[in-house]
Structure formats: C-alpha cells, structure tokens
Design an enzyme around this catalytic site. Structure first.
Site, PDB file in Angstrom:
ATOM      1  N   ASP A 136      -0.366  -7.305   7.108  1.00 51.98           N
ATOM      2  CA  ASP A 136      -1.609  -7.494   6.341  1.00 51.98           C
ATOM      3  C   ASP A 136      -1.444  -8.122   4.951  1.00 51.98           C
ATOM      4  O   ASP A 136      -0.518  -7.765   4.212  1.00 51.98           O
ATOM      5  CB  ASP A 136      -2.279  -6.140   6.086  1.00 51.98           C
ATOM      6  CG  ASP A 136      -2.292  -5.221   7.281  1.00 51.98           C
ATOM      7  OD1 ASP A 136      -1.872  -5.638   8.375  1.00 51.98           O
ATOM      8  OD2 ASP A 136      -2.722  -4.067   7.116  1.00 51.98           O
TER       9      ASP A 136
HETATM   10  C1  FRU Z   1      -3.157  -2.796   9.808  1.00 55.45           C
HETATM   11  C2  FRU Z   1      -2.296  -1.626   9.394  1.00 55.45           C
HETATM   12  C3  FRU Z   1      -2.947  -0.810   8.309  1.00 55.45           C
HETATM   13  C4  FRU Z   1      -1.771  -0.146   7.646  1.00 55.45           C
HETATM   14  C5  FRU Z   1      -0.721  -1.222   7.727  1.00 55.45           C
HETATM   15  C6  FRU Z   1       0.674  -0.713   7.930  1.00 55.45           C
HETATM   16  O1  FRU Z   1      -2.432  -3.813  10.412  1.00 55.45           O
HETATM   17  O2  FRU Z   1      -1.979  -0.829  10.522  1.00 55.45           O
HETATM   18  O3  FRU Z   1      -3.906   0.111   8.782  1.00 55.45           O
HETATM   19  O4  FRU Z   1      -2.048   0.222   6.335  1.00 55.45           O
HETATM   20  O5  FRU Z   1      -1.075  -2.068   8.810  1.00 55.45           O
HETATM   21  O6  FRU Z   1       1.619  -1.754   7.868  1.00 55.45           O
END
Ligand code: FRU
Length: 542
Positions: free
Chosen positions: A22
């Site tokens: 992300d």
């Molecule tokens: C989304 C997610 C979020 C989390 C992060 C962990 O892709 O699963 O919910 O904070 O990635 O890397």
C-alpha cells in the site's frame, strides 16, 4: 539490466528491490511530495513491514530516503502497517497501525494505532520520524476483533474544532468505518456510531474519506472542507475481494455519518476505482496544484517464485487526479496527472481513417514498451448493436466470453498494445457496444490479457467493466499508459479505469508494437490516435 529485467517499469514508482504494497501517508509539504509505502526490506514477498519513504518535486522523479518507520516497539514489533498523514497547524503527523503479537502485548491487542511526528520540521525532506511515547494511542474497542482494526485515515476537523478520523474494521460480516474524535490528536474517543457500515461486505481495509466539489469542478478540496457545495466520497478496500470501491454521498455532520447518494452504490457494493489490479489506494489534497491525487497499489499477476527470481514485487499505479463526473454525479472521473506530459518524447499519429471488419492496423514507427496512447473513435451507428444484459456482475466475464478475437457487430474494437510482430503476444484494450433492449446501450470496456504472453505461470484473466451510453455521445475514447509490465486504461475521459499486469516474452523493449483492430462487422471510424514514446524517470536514493 533491461535484458534481465524486462518487467521493471520506466515511469512508475518502484523501489530497487523487494516487496511493496500500500501507498501510505501521501502528502505535499514544503515543496516536496512524500510517498511512504509498505515495504519489506528483506525479501520480495510480504513480511517485516516498514514504511519506505520517497520524495519528489513532481511525482514523476523520485528519491528514496531512509525508512520512515520500522518495527522497533512492542506495539509494532511485527510490522508498521498502513496509515495516513494529517496536517496539524501546517505540520504533518503520521497515524499508522502497529502489528504486534498477543503474547507480548500488554492488553492482548494485535492491531493498534500509533502516531509519529517528524523529528525535525525544518528538515525539508522530513527524513526522520519519531514515534510518540504515548503510543499506542488506540487499541481495538469492545466488540471489534483486534485482528480487524486497522488503517487510520487522514483526520479532518469538524465545526466544533475536534479532529475526526476513521479506522477500518469488521463486525461479524459487516464492513465498518469506526469513527474517532479528538481535541489534541492523542486522546481519541470512539463515537457511539460508526461513520458508516454495510452488511456482508467483510473487512474494510484502508478506508478513505474526502470532500469533492459538488459542481464537478476538477479543483480538489482540503480534507476538512465541507459545506453546501461539497459532496463526500467514502472508499473502502474489500479484504474479501481485494478491490477498491468508492461511493459518492453526503457527510451529515450533525450525526457524523455518511449516506450514499444512491443506495445501490453503497460502500463495497457499487463502483470501483479500477476494474483490474488496484488496491489499498489513498488520496491526498495537493495544495501545490489544488487537486485531489489518488495513489494505488498494483501487485503482480505472476507467481511468487517469479517475484523471488526477479527480486521485486508490485508497483504503484501512476498518480491520478479524481473529481466528480458532471454527467453522472455518482461517478468519479480519474486521469493521469498532467506531469506525465514532461516524459513524452517522439510522437506518432494516425488521423481519420476507417478500420474495417477484421482489420489490424499497425501504428508505424512505434517500437516501445513505454507509451502514452490517446485514441478517439467516432461513436458508430448504434442500430445494429447486439442485445445483451451488461451489468456490474457480468461485465468482467463478458470480456472473456466476448474476447478480443471473437467476431461481433459493434466491436470488439480498440488497441493491441505490447504486441509482437507476429501478434502471438498482444494485450487488447477494446470496446464492445451492446444494446440493453430498452433503447439504451452499454459500451463494454475490457483489458484482455489472455494473449499477453506465451509464458504459462501468469494470471491472464481479462478484466472489464462497462459505460452506459445514451446514444448522444460523439466519440468513444481511450487513454492507455503502457509501461513494460503494466497497462493502465482510462476509458471515456476516465469514467472507467482498468489496470493490468502483463509479462510478454517477445513483445519487450523495442520489439513492442502498437495496433488498432476491429473484429466487429461494422466498420469503425478512427478520428485520431496519438502515441508518445516515453522517457524513463529517475528513481534514486539520497
Ligand atoms: C492492505 C493491508 C492493510 C494493512 C497492510 C499491511 O493491503 O492489508 O490493511 O495495513 O496491508 O501490509
């Protein structure tokens, strides 16, 4: 080298190696755009998550700095997960989710919210971040499983002078955007009612909540902006399907709640930012150019073994601006940021011509896997359109069933990108117009990667959606960004976007060609095609 790494991109953000997911805490501060991102320093697979940090003056060229957040506290020892930036009196602070382990934590919490501030706000690059001693500032409330409590948003100010933010959660099968309020940004109190919740949508990851001008102006608004000429957008990332859904609606400040303008398009049920690979996206208000920018994570369609072999995984999508569609106030339009134009090199164009049934027209001179392509087709006579029910449930499937190589009536027609000379490899981006039997039409829009590579171990499922047509439209348009292993389609001015990952073995580098095609029985009139070969951006480290 390019020869051993044919899938690395030229104008998309990607770190030199390892796993990325992300985008986090994007912002513009003091002359620099900051992009943080979920990054594994040790491998090309997910794990050991830190906040990578890159800065840019134009969101085109990037410099990678020291890691901003690393797992070094009891509450984030297994990872510094996603979060957002908020400006407090002009200074950015970060909220993120700490991932810890039950047996180590003080109160059996796993996902907790934490805060970091810049160690030195006069450092123009904000290289160093300090976690607050008060952390964690929030643990999961009663009734919420502590493994389903994460991804704080950018906070906004209410009229009462209190900050608000939402956190993604799940209650039974319900997606929930928990609402919290604070006067000092450190002590947060959960509101009695969530900002919003929708049954059966599962865990809401990475929520995003922001205002847009109701006048459908392209100008963006600061996250705290509100008033009679403002609508709000709620975006949720559905953990169950890994898709980002947005809903246009109203933020009712008296109850601190959100209501969808169209209940059928409520959060997690309606429109998607992108009908391909695009997840955990986040917007921010760009005060430099007064626009709202959307960033999103694009993962791979190849195998984990292939990721390990090439030593990296995932891209950030090319930054987009988002604003309300004036023709359809429940829809957002998305378009690549204008800065992309600085990368355009040699230009190729085709002017008005007819593409007959079964024709494949090569765009002479194009020999590149990095392109920005714009195409305008004249809207054909719709009379003869095949009748078919096209809706959100079956659009993607129709893109397979009625794929690029089948013969139809008003389509399929469009582009073949990353195509080899013998066309044995090609990624089709096409329209296919269907009548709905009630005097209206739908343009199916597809990214068909079923023939994108001769390699076996990649997911080649075609993606797609549709654009409702009134019949009054003059043109059907496509913009396609092609960058080695990513194809981003913006159809009809950004009403529908589709992002694909493809891994050609022959149509690479200067062997990649561009074609127009029409497999419909009705000839299609091309108004204009313009394609630019694109520069490679700088991604360095300082
Ligand atoms: C989304 C997610 C979020 C989390 C992060 C962990 O892709 O699963 O919910 O904070 O990635 O890397």
């Amino acid at each position: 080298s390019a020869a051993s790494q044919p899938y690395r991109t030229s104008f998309h953000f990607q770190p030199p190696k390892n796993w990325m997911n992300d985008p986090n805490g994007p912002m513009f501060y003091n002359g620099y755009y900051h992009l943080f991102y979920q990054w594994n320093p040790y491998a090309a697979v997910w794990g050991n998550i830190t906040w990578g940090h890159a800065v840019s003056t134009d969101m085109i060229h990037w410099d990678i700095l020291e890691l901003a957040l690393v797992p070094d506290q009891w509450y984030d020892q297994y990872g510094c997960w996603s979060g957002s930036a908020t400006f407090i009196n002009g200074k950015p602070v970060l909220l993120y989710t700490g991932w810890s382990n039950v047996s180590f934590s003080r109160d059996n919490q796993v996902q907790m919210q934490a805060m970091a501030i810049a160690a030195n706000y006069s450092d123009p690059l904000l290289r160093e971040w300090t976690k607050l001693p008060q952390n964690p500032i929030l643990t999961a409330p009663v009734g919420i499983n502590s493994t389903k409590f994460r991804d704080p948003t950018t906070a906004w100010l209410g009229e009462d002078g209190k900050w608000r933010m939402i956190i993604g959660a799940k209650r039974k099968h319900r997606g929930v955007a928990l609402l919290y309020r604070s006067s000092d940004f450190i002590q947060w109190e959960k509101a009695k009612h969530p900002l919003h919740t929708v049954a059966l949508t599962g865990m809401w990851e990475c929520p995003d909540f922001y205002p847009v001008p109701a006048s459908a102006s392209i100008t963006g608004l600061d996250t705290s902006a509100n008033g009679p000429h403002v609508k709000h957008v709620l975006k949720v990332s559905l953990d169950d399907t890994k898709h980002d859904y947005y809903t246009v609606g109203t933020y009712i400040t008296s109850s601190d709640s959100f209501i969808a303008s169209n209940a059928n398009l409520d959060a997690g049920l309606g429109l998607r930012y992108d009908y391909g690979k695009y997840y955990a996206s986040k917007t921010f208000f760009d005060s430099k150019k007064n626009r709202r920018i959307l960033l999103g994570w694009v993962n791979e369609s190849s195998s984990e073994l292939a990721d390990i072999a090439k030593d990296w995984s995932s891209l950030q999508a090319f930054p987009r601006i988002v604003w309300l569609d004036e023709e359809d106030n429940d829809r957002l339009l998305q378009w690549p940021i204008e800065e992309i134009e600085m990368l355009r090199k040699e230009k190729f164009s085709l002017k008005s011509s007819q593409i007959d049934k079964g024709a494949t027209v090569k765009v002479e001179g194009v020999k590149s896997a990095q392109l920005d392509v714009l195409v305008d087709f004249e809207l054909p006579q719709l009379n003869g359109a095949e009748e078919m029910v096209v809706n959100t449930n079956n659009a993607q499937q129709l893109c397979s069933v009625r794929g690029a190589t089948r013969s139809g009536v008003l389509g399929p027609f469009g582009l073949l990108v990353l195509a080899s000379e013998d066309l044995s490899e090609q990624t089709a981006v096409f329209f296919y117009i269907m009548s709905n039997g009630e005097g209206k039409w739908n343009a199916l829009i597809c990214n068909d990667q079923s023939r994108s590579t001769l390699a076996a171990d990649t997911d080649k499922t075609p993606y797609g959606s549709f654009i409702p047509l009134s019949g009054m439209e003059k043109t059907l348009s496509l913009r396609v960004l092609v960058d080695h292993s990513i194809v981003e389609t913006f159809a009809q001015g950004g009403k529908v976007c589709i992002t694909s990952r493809v891994y050609p073995t022959k149509a690479i580098e200067d062997k990649a060609q561009l074609y127009l095609f029409n497999n419909g029985s009705v000839p299609v009139h091309l108004r204009e095609l313009t394609a630019w070969d694109m520069e490679t951006v700088h991604i360095g480290s300082i």
